[in-house]
Design an enzyme around this catalytic site. Structure first.
Site, PDB file in Angstrom:
ATOM      1  N   PHE A 140      62.108  38.628  76.371  1.00 53.29           N
ATOM      2  CA  PHE A 140      61.071  37.948  77.168  1.00 53.29           C
ATOM      3  C   PHE A 140      61.277  36.434  77.238  1.00 53.29           C
ATOM      4  O   PHE A 140      62.218  35.904  76.706  1.00 53.29           O
ATOM      5  CB  PHE A 140      59.652  38.358  76.753  1.00 53.29           C
ATOM      6  CG  PHE A 140      59.169  38.002  75.380  1.00 53.29           C
ATOM      7  CD1 PHE A 140      59.852  37.147  74.556  1.00 53.29           C
ATOM      8  CD2 PHE A 140      57.976  38.548  74.918  1.00 53.29           C
ATOM      9  CE1 PHE A 140      59.363  36.814  73.303  1.00 53.29           C
ATOM     10  CE2 PHE A 140      57.468  38.230  73.669  1.00 53.29           C
ATOM     11  CZ  PHE A 140      58.171  37.361  72.873  1.00 53.29           C
ATOM     12  N   GLU A 141      60.381  35.814  77.976  1.00 52.17           N
ATOM     13  CA  GLU A 141      60.471  34.371  78.330  1.00 52.17           C
ATOM     14  C   GLU A 141      61.809  34.050  78.983  1.00 52.17           C
ATOM     15  O   GLU A 141      62.417  33.005  78.721  1.00 52.17           O
ATOM     16  CB  GLU A 141      60.217  33.471  77.121  1.00 52.17           C
ATOM     17  CG  GLU A 141      58.910  32.702  77.273  1.00 52.17           C
ATOM     18  CD  GLU A 141      58.725  31.534  76.328  1.00 52.17           C
ATOM     19  OE1 GLU A 141      59.638  31.219  75.549  1.00 52.17           O
ATOM     20  OE2 GLU A 141      57.658  30.914  76.399  1.00 52.17           O
TER      21      GLU A 141
HETATM   22  S1  MYA Z   1      56.682  35.650  80.717  1.00 50.14           S
HETATM   23  C1  MYA Z   1      57.811  36.159  81.952  1.00 50.14           C
HETATM   24  C2  MYA Z   1      59.107  35.508  81.839  1.00 50.14           C
HETATM   25  N1  MYA Z   1      59.816  35.661  83.062  1.00 50.14           N
HETATM   26  C3  MYA Z   1      60.880  34.956  83.311  1.00 50.14           C
HETATM   27  O1  MYA Z   1      61.281  34.155  82.501  1.00 50.14           O
HETATM   28  C4  MYA Z   1      61.505  35.138  84.662  1.00 50.14           C
HETATM   29  C5  MYA Z   1      62.982  34.826  84.642  1.00 50.14           C
HETATM   30  N2  MYA Z   1      63.423  34.445  85.960  1.00 50.14           N
HETATM   31  C6  MYA Z   1      63.601  33.148  86.302  1.00 50.14           C
HETATM   32  O2  MYA Z   1      63.439  32.262  85.493  1.00 50.14           O
HETATM   33  C7  MYA Z   1      63.976  32.838  87.737  1.00 50.14           C
HETATM   34  O3  MYA Z   1      63.571  33.867  88.584  1.00 50.14           O
HETATM   35  C8  MYA Z   1      65.504  32.547  87.893  1.00 50.14           C
HETATM   36  C9  MYA Z   1      65.742  31.863  89.255  1.00 50.14           C
HETATM   37  C10 MYA Z   1      65.975  31.514  86.902  1.00 50.14           C
HETATM   38  C11 MYA Z   1      66.283  33.843  87.727  1.00 50.14           C
HETATM   39  N3  MYA Z   1      63.383  24.985  86.036  1.00 50.14           N
HETATM   40  O4  MYA Z   1      66.847  30.021  93.967  1.00 50.14           O
HETATM   41  P1  MYA Z   1      66.468  29.781  92.535  1.00 50.14           P
HETATM   42  C12 MYA Z   1      63.834  26.040  90.991  1.00 50.14           C
HETATM   43  C13 MYA Z   1      63.035  24.243  87.113  1.00 50.14           C
HETATM   44  O5  MYA Z   1      67.523  29.565  91.569  1.00 50.14           O
HETATM   45  P2  MYA Z   1      65.817  32.467  91.828  1.00 50.14           P
HETATM   46  C14 MYA Z   1      57.177  36.386  79.293  1.00 50.14           C
HETATM   47  O6  MYA Z   1      58.248  36.855  79.155  1.00 50.14           O
HETATM   48  C15 MYA Z   1      65.104  25.755  91.741  1.00 50.14           C
HETATM   49  O7  MYA Z   1      65.569  24.469  91.520  1.00 50.14           O
HETATM   50  N4  MYA Z   1      63.224  24.651  88.352  1.00 50.14           N
HETATM   51  O8  MYA Z   1      65.498  30.948  92.061  1.00 50.14           O
HETATM   52  C16 MYA Z   1      56.144  36.410  78.178  1.00 50.14           C
HETATM   53  C17 MYA Z   1      64.659  25.929  93.167  1.00 50.14           C
HETATM   54  O9  MYA Z   1      63.948  24.773  93.577  1.00 50.14           O
HETATM   55  P3  MYA Z   1      64.140  24.148  95.056  1.00 50.14           P
HETATM   56  C18 MYA Z   1      63.795  25.848  88.528  1.00 50.14           C
HETATM   57  O10 MYA Z   1      67.241  32.764  92.067  1.00 50.14           O
HETATM   58  C19 MYA Z   1      56.712  35.851  76.948  1.00 50.14           C
HETATM   59  C20 MYA Z   1      63.681  27.091  93.070  1.00 50.14           C
HETATM   60  O11 MYA Z   1      63.182  27.064  91.732  1.00 50.14           O
HETATM   61  C21 MYA Z   1      64.183  26.671  87.455  1.00 50.14           C
HETATM   62  O12 MYA Z   1      64.785  33.241  92.566  1.00 50.14           O
HETATM   63  C22 MYA Z   1      55.668  35.643  75.910  1.00 50.14           C
HETATM   64  C23 MYA Z   1      64.326  28.438  93.381  1.00 50.14           C
HETATM   65  O13 MYA Z   1      65.458  28.568  92.517  1.00 50.14           O
HETATM   66  C24 MYA Z   1      63.937  26.187  86.168  1.00 50.14           C
HETATM   67  N5  MYA Z   1      64.197  26.896  85.063  1.00 50.14           N
HETATM   68  O14 MYA Z   1      65.471  32.704  90.264  1.00 50.14           O
HETATM   69  C25 MYA Z   1      56.138  34.555  75.039  1.00 50.14           C
HETATM   70  N6  MYA Z   1      64.726  27.803  87.940  1.00 50.14           N
HETATM   71  O15 MYA Z   1      63.726  25.241  95.988  1.00 50.14           O
HETATM   72  C26 MYA Z   1      55.081  33.956  74.243  1.00 50.14           C
HETATM   73  C27 MYA Z   1      64.673  27.701  89.274  1.00 50.14           C
HETATM   74  O16 MYA Z   1      63.250  22.953  95.098  1.00 50.14           O
HETATM   75  C28 MYA Z   1      55.518  32.604  73.764  1.00 50.14           C
HETATM   76  N7  MYA Z   1      64.108  26.519  89.620  1.00 50.14           N
HETATM   77  O17 MYA Z   1      65.574  23.781  95.135  1.00 50.14           O
HETATM   78  C29 MYA Z   1      56.029  32.641  72.382  1.00 50.14           C
HETATM   79  C30 MYA Z   1      56.161  31.247  71.850  1.00 50.14           C
HETATM   80  C31 MYA Z   1      56.784  31.229  70.484  1.00 50.14           C
HETATM   81  C32 MYA Z   1      55.822  31.442  69.370  1.00 50.14           C
HETATM   82  C33 MYA Z   1      54.877  30.363  69.242  1.00 50.14           C
HETATM   83  C34 MYA Z   1      54.044  30.551  67.943  1.00 50.14           C
HETATM   84  C35 MYA Z   1      52.788  29.729  68.078  1.00 50.14           C
END
Ligand code: MYA
Length: 626
Positions: free
Chosen positions: A431-432
């Site tokens: 995740f994340e």
């Molecule tokens: S929550 C769910 C987690 N889900 C994900 O992480 C989804 C993963 N997928 C993606 O991240 C995206 O779909 C990917 C891009 C990366 C595959 N920063 O054409 P694109 C911009 C900034 O590349 P895609 C969970 O798991 C990019 O520049 N901008 O997009 C719960 C562009 O902008 P523009 C970014 O190919 C967990 C636009 O977006 C980034 O569709 C619970 C489109 O880009 C980025 N990273 O996909 C955890 N990426 O149009 C709890 C893209 O202006 C927490 N862009 O040029 C636990 C904490 C620890 C413990 C703490 C204790 C207190």
């Protein structure tokens, strides 16, 4: 040497090579333009892709806490550790698959639900570094409770902290900080996991323009059954300045009290069982227009930024888990006698313990490097945070696995505690952002940044006389790389690197140069098609992870040596060993990335996979023939 530079410089001016490079670089620039990074970044991770060692973020090892912050943190850390040691029972939480009300109340009393909410909005107002220290303690004790807390503040209401306006912050944050309201982050859907942009949940503006009407469903939502406040991502029709209407993702703050918000039963999971994970359904939910976060159509960026900002917490929490695993292994290895000797005296056990300690040292150094960089106000830390998440989640898995191996049968038993940790840890690679997606993210974001740089050279080549400095500089770099000479990366001469670590720093410098040369080569070889070469990109990401690890420990061990802390010589040894081993891995991975022979292997792997898929499983007959 100079003749070679001149030769390359003149070759670059010849039309054939120039046109080839123009075409390739333009393709790269176009393909990578979509990824969001600053034009000229201070990020070490990004500049690595240009073959440069930008030291500003990483040397010296940042110290960002003032005396008061340090004292406060010490107090919070002691209280948190005491709570987890005396009041929280991780095994019981795991068995009951819930966090009991009195434990939740204890966490609220600690202020654990509002660690980074500003003090004036009733939170503890902690910096990222302070937050990292506290979640590290949580991660050492109970990852399930960590997810309850993390899903709430690391992603659940992080959007309000980062993108909320004053009214939104004042309305929501005090109750969230008190734990009176629990938050959840609603992105993932049945048909939309890693491909976050493909969500189907939709919100349309009501006829009177006062509300959005939200419909859709989300799955695997941490805190989904507990939350009152949700950050929800949905498609909304957005009309651009040309009058064209397209669906774009918008982020909303949604209250359960609006009606139409329901959730499924808690999911039965492999680990982090005490955290609540549920489906969340939205049926004609009326969201006031004031509850848009980060502007209509800006939701994808809101989601990505929340995730970028949250990942360092995971790195810190997992560094805590690794520390716990090391202690469990050491406790056992120090007391268990076999073959007439304490088992810690056997080379096999020593190697395991040392490797666990090194991985922990690297992950911990990454965690506090990244949190400090965020506190210092660096804007680009997304590559580093993704690297940290990958490294720490895989390092923690390694440590839990090796700790169980050292403990043998005892490690396999539930009461020992590591069995739960191992189950809890498995999800952290998923995740994340799965580690697979994050590896591609690291490689492609970095390659885009390198592509932008090459675009400048491309521009300069159109007028080489007017831009002689850029052209000769680039040509010189290419020539030096071809000759295997240094292009000027000299971490080993950096005054921030302790002389004792010179050799290790030389290895890191060489790895950085090799890395930069490989990226240029890949850009020229593949152009925009590099984005389809995932097996190549994975090797690139792997090398980037190792190099970032080397730099983090070089920086930290140098500080420890120069301040002469008691652990300095062990830190130096861990740093040197990591750099030695990582530099070999970097070389191997980069060589694989550009090798035609390995490309053949990659193509064969694709074919094998196609065959297996076609057969719906293993292709070959059973050796017994039935
Ligand atoms: S929550 C769910 C987690 N889900 C994900 O992480 C989804 C993963 N997928 C993606 O991240 C995206 O779909 C990917 C891009 C990366 C595959 N920063 O054409 P694109 C911009 C900034 O590349 P895609 C969970 O798991 C990019 O520049 N901008 O997009 C719960 C562009 O902008 P523009 C970014 O190919 C967990 C636009 O977006 C980034 O569709 C619970 C489109 O880009 C980025 N990273 O996909 C955890 N990426 O149009 C709890 C893209 O202006 C927490 N862009 O040029 C636990 C904490 C620890 C413990 C703490 C204790 C207190």
């Amino acid at each position: 040497m100079f003749r070679s530079v001149a030769r390359i410089s003149s070759a670059l001016k010849q039309n054939k090579l120039q046109n080839h490079l123009f075409q390739k670089w333009s393709e790269c620039a176009v393909v990578t333009q979509t990824r969001n990074v600053s034009e000229e970044s201070k990020s070490f991770g990004l500049n690595l892709f240009r073959g440069q060692a930008h030291g500003e973020q990483v040397f010296p090892f940042p110290e960002v806490l003032n005396e008061e912050q340090r004292d406060n943190l010490q107090m919070f850390a002691d209280q948190t550790a005491k709570f987890f040691e005396e009041q929280n029972d991780a095994l019981k939480n795991d068995l009951l698959e819930t966090v009991e009300p009195e434990t939740m109340e204890g966490l609220k009393a600690l202020g654990a639900f509002g660690l980074q909410v500003p003090v004036e909005l009733d939170g503890l107002g902690l910096t990222n570094t302070q937050y990292a220290r506290l979640v590290e303690i949580v991660g050492a004790h109970d990852l399930g409770v960590g997810i309850v807390l993390g899903a709430h503040q690391s992603i659940g209401f992080k959007g309000i902290l980062l993108f909320g306006n004053d009214e939104q912050k004042q309305k929501y944050l005090p109750k969230l900080a008190a734990g009176e309201n629990i938050a959840a982050f609603c992105l993932t859907e049945p048909a939309s996991g890693s491909d976050a942009g493909s969500i189907k949940t939709r919100a349309v503006l009501s006829d009177d323009g006062k509300h959005y009407i939200l419909n859709g469903s989300k799955i695997w939502i941490s805190n989904g059954g507990l939350a009152e406040i949700f950050t929800v991502f949905a498609q909304t029709p957005v009309t651009d300045k040309n009058g064209d209407t397209k669906d774009k993702v918008t982020a909303f703050i949604v209250e359960r009290s609006y009606g139409g918000v329901t959730n499924g039963a808690p999911e039965k999971k492999m680990g982090i069982k005490c955290s609540n994970t549920a489906e969340v359904y939205f049926e004609d939910v009326k969201i006031p227009v004031e509850n848009v976060l980060g502007g209509e159509g800006g939701g994808f960026k809101v989601a990505m930024n929340i995730l970028n900002n949250g990942r360092f917490g995971m790195v810190a929490a997992l560094a805590g888990t690794m520390r716990y695993c090391v202690h469990k292994a050491v406790d056992h290895a120090g007391s268990r006698v076999q073959f007439g000797k304490s088992i810690h005296t056997f080379g096999t056990i020593q190697e395991k313990i040392a490797q666990m300690a090194i991985r922990h040292y690297v992950a911990e150094s990454m965690a506090y490097m990244i949190s400090a960089n965020m506190d210092q106000g660096f804007k680009d830390f997304q590559i580093e945070a993704a690297i940290g998440k990958i490294y720490a989640s895989e390092g923690a898995w390694y440590c839990a696995d090796e700790a169980i191996q050292i403990l043998g049968g005892m490690g396999f038993m539930r009461d020992c505690g590591i069995e739960r940790v191992m189950r809890d840890l498995r999800i952290f690679r998923i995740f994340e952002g799965t580690n697979d997606i994050l590896r591609l993210f690291v490689a492609l974001t970095g390659i885009q940044y390198a592509g932008k740089h090459l675009k400048d050279v491309q521009k300069a080549l159109k007028n080489p006389i007017g831009n002689i400095g850029t052209v000769v500089g680039f040509a010189g770099k290419m020539a030096k790389r071809k000759l295997g000479a240094s292009t000027g990366v000299d971490l080993h001469n950096d005054s921030n690197v302790n002389p004792e670590l010179q050799d290790a720093a030389k290895k890191a410098s060489k790895a950085i140069e090799h890395f930069g040369g490989t990226i240029d080569q890949l850009l020229i070889k593949y152009g925009k098609n590099i984005m389809h070469e995932q097996m190549v990109l994975n090797r690139v990401a792997e090398a980037a992870i190792d190099i970032y690890g080397m730099v983090c420990v070089l920086s930290r061990a140098s500080r420890s040596l120069s301040t002469n802390v008691a652990s300095a010589s062990t830190e130096s040894a861990m740093c040197q060993t990591f750099c030695e081993e990582a530099s070999v891995r970097v070389e191997t991975n980069l060589n694989i990335a550009v090798s035609d022979r390995n490309m053949k292997t990659f193509r064969t792997l694709s074919t094998i996979s196609d065959e297996v898929i076609k057969h719906g499983g293993c292709v070959q007959e059973h050796p017994l023939g039935f």
